[in-house]
Design a protein around this motif. Structure first.
Motif, PDB file in Angstrom:
ATOM      1  N   LEU A  67     -19.663 -18.013   4.324  1.00  0.00           N
ATOM      2  CA  LEU A  67     -21.154 -17.865   4.450  1.00  0.00           C
ATOM      3  C   LEU A  67     -21.715 -18.249   3.137  1.00  0.00           C
ATOM      4  O   LEU A  67     -21.369 -17.801   2.116  1.00  0.00           O
ATOM      5  N   HIS A  68     -22.986 -19.243   3.531  1.00  0.00           N
ATOM      6  CA  HIS A  68     -23.626 -19.782   2.377  1.00  0.00           C
ATOM      7  C   HIS A  68     -25.054 -19.720   2.622  1.00  0.00           C
ATOM      8  O   HIS A  68     -25.389 -20.027   3.686  1.00  0.00           O
ATOM      9  N   PHE A  69     -25.874 -19.532   1.898  1.00  0.00           N
ATOM     10  CA  PHE A  69     -27.301 -19.559   1.896  1.00  0.00           C
ATOM     11  C   PHE A  69     -27.842 -20.741   1.100  1.00  0.00           C
ATOM     12  O   PHE A  69     -27.539 -21.005   0.113  1.00  0.00           O
ATOM     13  N   SER A  70     -28.297 -21.782   1.928  1.00  0.00           N
ATOM     14  CA  SER A  70     -28.589 -22.830   1.373  1.00  0.00           C
ATOM     15  C   SER A  70     -30.027 -23.374   1.615  1.00  0.00           C
ATOM     16  O   SER A  70     -30.657 -23.047   2.590  1.00  0.00           O
ATOM     17  N   ASP A  71     -30.794 -24.229   0.596  1.00  0.00           N
ATOM     18  CA  ASP A  71     -32.017 -24.849   0.811  1.00  0.00           C
ATOM     19  C   ASP A  71     -32.042 -26.053   1.684  1.00  0.00           C
ATOM     20  O   ASP A  71     -33.118 -26.571   2.282  1.00  0.00           O
ATOM     21  N   ASN A  72     -31.038 -26.588   2.101  1.00  0.00           N
ATOM     22  CA  ASN A  72     -30.929 -27.724   2.841  1.00  0.00           C
ATOM     23  C   ASN A  72     -30.225 -27.845   4.250  1.00  0.00           C
ATOM     24  O   ASN A  72     -29.609 -28.731   4.696  1.00  0.00           O
ATOM     25  N   SER A  73     -30.090 -26.611   4.855  1.00  0.00           N
ATOM     26  CA  SER A  73     -29.472 -26.286   5.931  1.00  0.00           C
ATOM     27  C   SER A  73     -30.199 -26.301   7.378  1.00  0.00           C
ATOM     28  O   SER A  73     -29.654 -25.742   8.454  1.00  0.00           O
ATOM     29  N   GLY A  74     -31.392 -26.326   7.016  1.00  0.00           N
ATOM     30  CA  GLY A  74     -32.275 -26.149   8.470  1.00  0.00           C
ATOM     31  C   GLY A  74     -32.198 -24.450   8.510  1.00  0.00           C
ATOM     32  O   GLY A  74     -32.084 -23.813   7.448  1.00  0.00           O
ATOM     33  N   LEU A  75     -32.286 -23.913   9.564  1.00  0.00           N
ATOM     34  CA  LEU A  75     -32.259 -22.466   9.819  1.00  0.00           C
ATOM     35  C   LEU A  75     -30.830 -21.898   9.647  1.00  0.00           C
ATOM     36  O   LEU A  75     -30.444 -21.243   9.186  1.00  0.00           O
ATOM     37  N   ARG A 111     -15.115 -24.047   9.057  1.00  0.00           N
ATOM     38  CA  ARG A 111     -15.418 -22.665   9.218  1.00  0.00           C
ATOM     39  C   ARG A 111     -16.429 -22.421   8.240  1.00  0.00           C
ATOM     40  O   ARG A 111     -16.327 -21.322   7.642  1.00  0.00           O
ATOM     41  N   ARG A 112     -17.464 -23.014   8.162  1.00  0.00           N
ATOM     42  CA  ARG A 112     -18.445 -22.996   6.941  1.00  0.00           C
ATOM     43  C   ARG A 112     -19.958 -22.859   7.910  1.00  0.00           C
ATOM     44  O   ARG A 112     -20.346 -23.390   8.597  1.00  0.00           O
ATOM     45  N   LEU A 113     -20.561 -21.616   7.426  1.00  0.00           N
ATOM     46  CA  LEU A 113     -21.655 -21.281   7.947  1.00  0.00           C
ATOM     47  C   LEU A 113     -22.893 -21.390   6.920  1.00  0.00           C
ATOM     48  O   LEU A 113     -22.678 -20.414   5.829  1.00  0.00           O
ATOM     49  N   GLU A 114     -23.830 -22.035   7.237  1.00  0.00           N
ATOM     50  CA  GLU A 114     -24.975 -22.426   6.195  1.00  0.00           C
ATOM     51  C   GLU A 114     -26.299 -21.732   6.828  1.00  0.00           C
ATOM     52  O   GLU A 114     -26.504 -21.879   7.931  1.00  0.00           O
ATOM     53  N   VAL A 115     -27.130 -20.689   6.211  1.00  0.00           N
ATOM     54  CA  VAL A 115     -28.334 -20.195   6.614  1.00  0.00           C
ATOM     55  C   VAL A 115     -29.132 -20.508   5.629  1.00  0.00           C
ATOM     56  O   VAL A 115     -29.096 -20.438   4.316  1.00  0.00           O
ATOM     57  N   SER A 116     -30.518 -20.639   6.083  1.00  0.00           N
ATOM     58  CA  SER A 116     -31.664 -21.192   5.163  1.00  0.00           C
ATOM     59  C   SER A 116     -31.919 -19.947   4.358  1.00  0.00           C
ATOM     60  O   SER A 116     -32.015 -18.774   4.497  1.00  0.00           O
ATOM     61  N   ALA A 117     -31.766 -20.465   2.936  1.00  0.00           N
ATOM     62  CA  ALA A 117     -32.069 -19.410   1.707  1.00  0.00           C
ATOM     63  C   ALA A 117     -33.635 -19.119   1.743  1.00  0.00           C
ATOM     64  O   ALA A 117     -34.021 -18.170   1.266  1.00  0.00           O
ATOM     65  N   ARG A 118     -34.476 -19.855   2.537  1.00  0.00           N
ATOM     66  CA  ARG A 118     -35.783 -19.850   2.312  1.00  0.00           C
ATOM     67  C   ARG A 118     -36.466 -19.064   3.579  1.00  0.00           C
ATOM     68  O   ARG A 118     -37.604 -18.846   3.507  1.00  0.00           O
ATOM     69  N   ALA A 119     -35.602 -18.741   4.531  1.00  0.00           N
ATOM     70  CA  ALA A 119     -36.089 -18.187   5.735  1.00  0.00           C
ATOM     71  C   ALA A 119     -36.201 -16.737   5.244  1.00  0.00           C
ATOM     72  O   ALA A 119     -36.027 -16.055   4.386  1.00  0.00           O
ATOM     73  N   SER A 120     -37.436 -16.119   6.138  1.00  0.00           N
ATOM     74  CA  SER A 120     -37.596 -14.651   5.846  1.00  0.00           C
ATOM     75  C   SER A 120     -36.405 -13.667   6.252  1.00  0.00           C
ATOM     76  O   SER A 120     -35.487 -14.347   6.833  1.00  0.00           O
ATOM     77  N   GLY A 121     -36.371 -12.608   5.684  1.00  0.00           N
ATOM     78  CA  GLY A 121     -35.236 -11.590   6.029  1.00  0.00           C
ATOM     79  C   GLY A 121     -34.801 -11.356   7.324  1.00  0.00           C
ATOM     80  O   GLY A 121     -33.804 -11.366   7.913  1.00  0.00           O
ATOM     81  N   PRO A 122     -36.098 -11.256   8.313  1.00  0.00           N
ATOM     82  CA  PRO A 122     -35.674 -11.040   9.728  1.00  0.00           C
ATOM     83  C   PRO A 122     -34.927 -12.396  10.459  1.00  0.00           C
ATOM     84  O   PRO A 122     -34.131 -12.230  11.289  1.00  0.00           O
ATOM     85  N   THR A 123     -35.655 -13.419   9.811  1.00  0.00           N
ATOM     86  CA  THR A 123     -35.223 -14.674  10.421  1.00  0.00           C
ATOM     87  C   THR A 123     -33.573 -14.871   9.956  1.00  0.00           C
ATOM     88  O   THR A 123     -32.680 -15.308  10.741  1.00  0.00           O
ATOM     89  N   LYS A 124     -33.260 -14.682   8.688  1.00  0.00           N
ATOM     90  CA  LYS A 124     -31.952 -14.613   8.382  1.00  0.00           C
ATOM     91  C   LYS A 124     -30.876 -13.782   9.037  1.00  0.00           C
ATOM     92  O   LYS A 124     -29.800 -14.294   9.592  1.00  0.00           O
ATOM     93  N   ARG A 125     -31.358 -12.548   9.453  1.00  0.00           N
ATOM     94  CA  ARG A 125     -30.614 -11.536  10.240  1.00  0.00           C
ATOM     95  C   ARG A 125     -30.563 -11.981  11.574  1.00  0.00           C
ATOM     96  O   ARG A 125     -29.178 -12.114  12.035  1.00  0.00           O
ATOM     97  N   PHE A 126     -31.600 -12.636  12.032  1.00  0.00           N
ATOM     98  CA  PHE A 126     -31.473 -13.106  13.508  1.00  0.00           C
ATOM     99  C   PHE A 126     -30.515 -14.342  13.513  1.00  0.00           C
ATOM    100  O   PHE A 126     -29.665 -14.362  14.631  1.00  0.00           O
ATOM    101  N   GLN A 127     -30.399 -15.112  12.825  1.00  0.00           N
ATOM    102  CA  GLN A 127     -29.523 -16.341  12.922  1.00  0.00           C
ATOM    103  C   GLN A 127     -28.406 -15.974  12.643  1.00  0.00           C
ATOM    104  O   GLN A 127     -27.248 -16.516  13.079  1.00  0.00           O
ATOM    105  N   LEU A 128     -27.888 -14.874  11.842  1.00  0.00           N
ATOM    106  CA  LEU A 128     -26.634 -14.541  11.416  1.00  0.00           C
ATOM    107  C   LEU A 128     -25.943 -13.996  12.876  1.00  0.00           C
ATOM    108  O   LEU A 128     -24.864 -14.122  13.194  1.00  0.00           O
ATOM    109  N   LEU A 129     -26.847 -12.949  13.184  1.00  0.00           N
ATOM    110  CA  LEU A 129     -26.488 -12.469  14.491  1.00  0.00           C
ATOM    111  C   LEU A 129     -26.238 -13.591  15.820  1.00  0.00           C
ATOM    112  O   LEU A 129     -25.368 -13.015  16.749  1.00  0.00           O
TER     113      LEU A 129
END
Length: 465
Positions: free
Chosen positions: A193-201, A209-227
């Motif tokens: 799992l990686h938090f990136s500025d260039n991954s979209g959401l 097997r690499r998952l990237e989630v936006s580092a700039r997204a809000s906390g609720p959005t990050k949690r929602f995307q992980l789930l």
């Protein structure tokens, strides 16, 4: 307003089938004769109060299953379809539509499918020749519309997915931090799992097997995307089984629906059913407090409130809607008698449209629909900054409401005169029956017009009675 007789023959047959009872055994348990049950199941008689009481006492049935659900949605959708100018021979009475929705729901759905095909034929004239020229070509609902209707007629509650999400978020019956649960799951599965500025959401590469989630997204959005990714990876079999049952007509519709199911799982895990329902009651449905308690956004909380329709443990029946600045409905669901227009925008008199003028504030409205039902409506803007200078901002407003008899359970009713004036609202102008609405954009298609060139009021025409 006089109470409406309850005809629920289809629902009674569904309940009897679910219990695997013969008509005779079912009648005996309800304390009625076999002919009387047969008449109720065929909508020749209304369901009596004694039968409703017996269903609750004998089988523990949530009696709201008899009164709210597919039938009201079918009636609303048929009324809107029949307001189309193609139907020039007069409109069926509302009682006939209710009878069709209750007695022949499959026929009603077939009619709606036919009207939808007609609309698409009419709206796609530019490509019609090509479409009809292909061998075996047919006009089908767009994948997006097909998926929207799937969730609409599921009452926006999917029991198996909801319970799976709750089990994930509350292992052993205790609510855990879903971010930690998701990270632990990814670690066990060998997913980095990686938090990136260039991954979209969110971006997942199955090969690495690499998952990237936006580092700039809000906390609720990050949690929602992980789930959401948890649903796709750890509960894929459940999602696929649900899609098999839905039998979508195209691969595109199935893929869109899979995203919708994963979104449903994410929302249900972020706001697990029993814990969220209890917190909603304890806070009197205070959206800000609920958002803080569960690390969610206001929109996520409002949407989740409208899905609390688990049999035997239902919450307040809410409607939920989201509109953009043009008034176009981008999300819609209703567990109330109020149903939204399938096409076009929402009534301009709803307070949702004013929410853009007061960012960050909740607007309250006491409103009454043409059928005489009164609602407490709540509206708020939910604009979504992109997290960078000059980046485009997505602007939306949400509406949440319930029938006024539930208003005392809402903190937003405090200080309002629930016996005072209620503002008139409708569904959409073309099927609204109000003759003097000052915000009417188009004439109602069900009524005749009188036009007098020597007289002008707010509207350039009069609506005949």
């Amino acid at each position: 307003m006089p109470s409406q007789k309850l005809y629920a023959g289809v629902k009674l047959r569904e309940i009897r089938g679910r219990l695997s009872l013969t008509q005779k055994a079912f009648a005996d348990k309800l304390g009625v004769s076999l002919p009387y049950l047969n008449q109720m199941e065929n909508n020749h008689r209304p369901v009596s109060a004694g039968v409703v009481l017996a269903l609750a006492q004998e089988f523990g049935l949530d009696v709201t299953e008899l009164t709210v659900g597919e039938s009201e949605r079918l009636v609303s959708d048929m009324r809107e379809a029949l307001a189309d100018p193609v139907f020039t021979s007069g409109q069926p009475p509302l009682a006939d539509l209710r009878l069709a929705a209750s007695n022949a729901p499959a026929l009603a759905r077939a009619f709606l499918d036919l009207h939808r095909a007609y609309r698409q034929t009419h709206e796609r004239l530019a490509s019609l020749d090509e479409a009809l020229g292909r061998e075996g070509a047919s006009l089908k609902p767009s994948p997006w519309e097909e998926v929207r209707d799937f969730f609409h007629y599921c009452d926006n509650y999917l029991d198996a997915v909801d319970r799976a999400a709750e089990h994930f978020a509350m292992p052993g019956g205790n609510r855990k931090d879903v971010t930690i649960l998701a990270e632990d799951l990814f670690h066990r599965l060998g997913i980095s799992l990686h938090f990136s500025d260039n991954s979209g959401l969110r971006r997942y590469d199955p090969a690495t097997r690499r998952l990237e989630v936006s580092a700039r997204a809000s906390g609720p959005t990050k949690r929602f995307q992980l789930l959401h990714q948890v649903a796709l990876i750890a509960h894929n079999d459940l999602l696929e089984a649900t899609l098999d049952l839905a039998r979508f007509s195209t691969p595109e519709a199935r893929e869109i629906a899979k995203i919708g199911l994963a979104n449903y799982f994410a929302g249900a895990a972020l706001l697990p059913y029993r814990a969220f329902l209890q917190a909603a009651k304890d806070t009197r449905h205070d959206l800000e407090r609920l958002a803080d308690l569960f690390g969610a956004s206001i929109e996520q909380v409002a949407h989740r409130l409208s899905t609390l329709q688990r049999p035997g443990a239902k919450g307040i029946p809410f409607f939920f809607v989201r509109v953009d600045q043009a008034g176009t409905i981008t999300k819609r669901h209703s567990a109330t008698r109020l149903q939204f227009a399938r096409f076009g925008g929402a009534c301009p008199l709803w307070n949702m449209h004013r929410a853009f003028e007061t960012p960050g504030q909740f607007l309250r409205q006491l409103a009454e629909t043409p059928d005489g039902v009164r609602y407490l409506c709540l509206a708020r803007d939910v604009s979504k900054p992109a997290g960078a200078f000059l980046a485009p901002v997505r602007r939306y407003a949400i509406g949440l409401g319930c029938e006024v008899q539930h208003a005392a359970e809402m903190v937003y009713a405090d200080g309002l005169d629930l016996k005072g004036r209620f503002e008139p609202i409708g569904i959409s102008c073309r099927i609204c029956e109000r003759p003097t609405c000052h915000q009417r954009s188009v004439p109602p298609l069900e009524r005749r017009l009188r036009v007098n060139p020597d007289r002008r009021d707010v509207l350039p025409y009069e609506i005949a009675g």
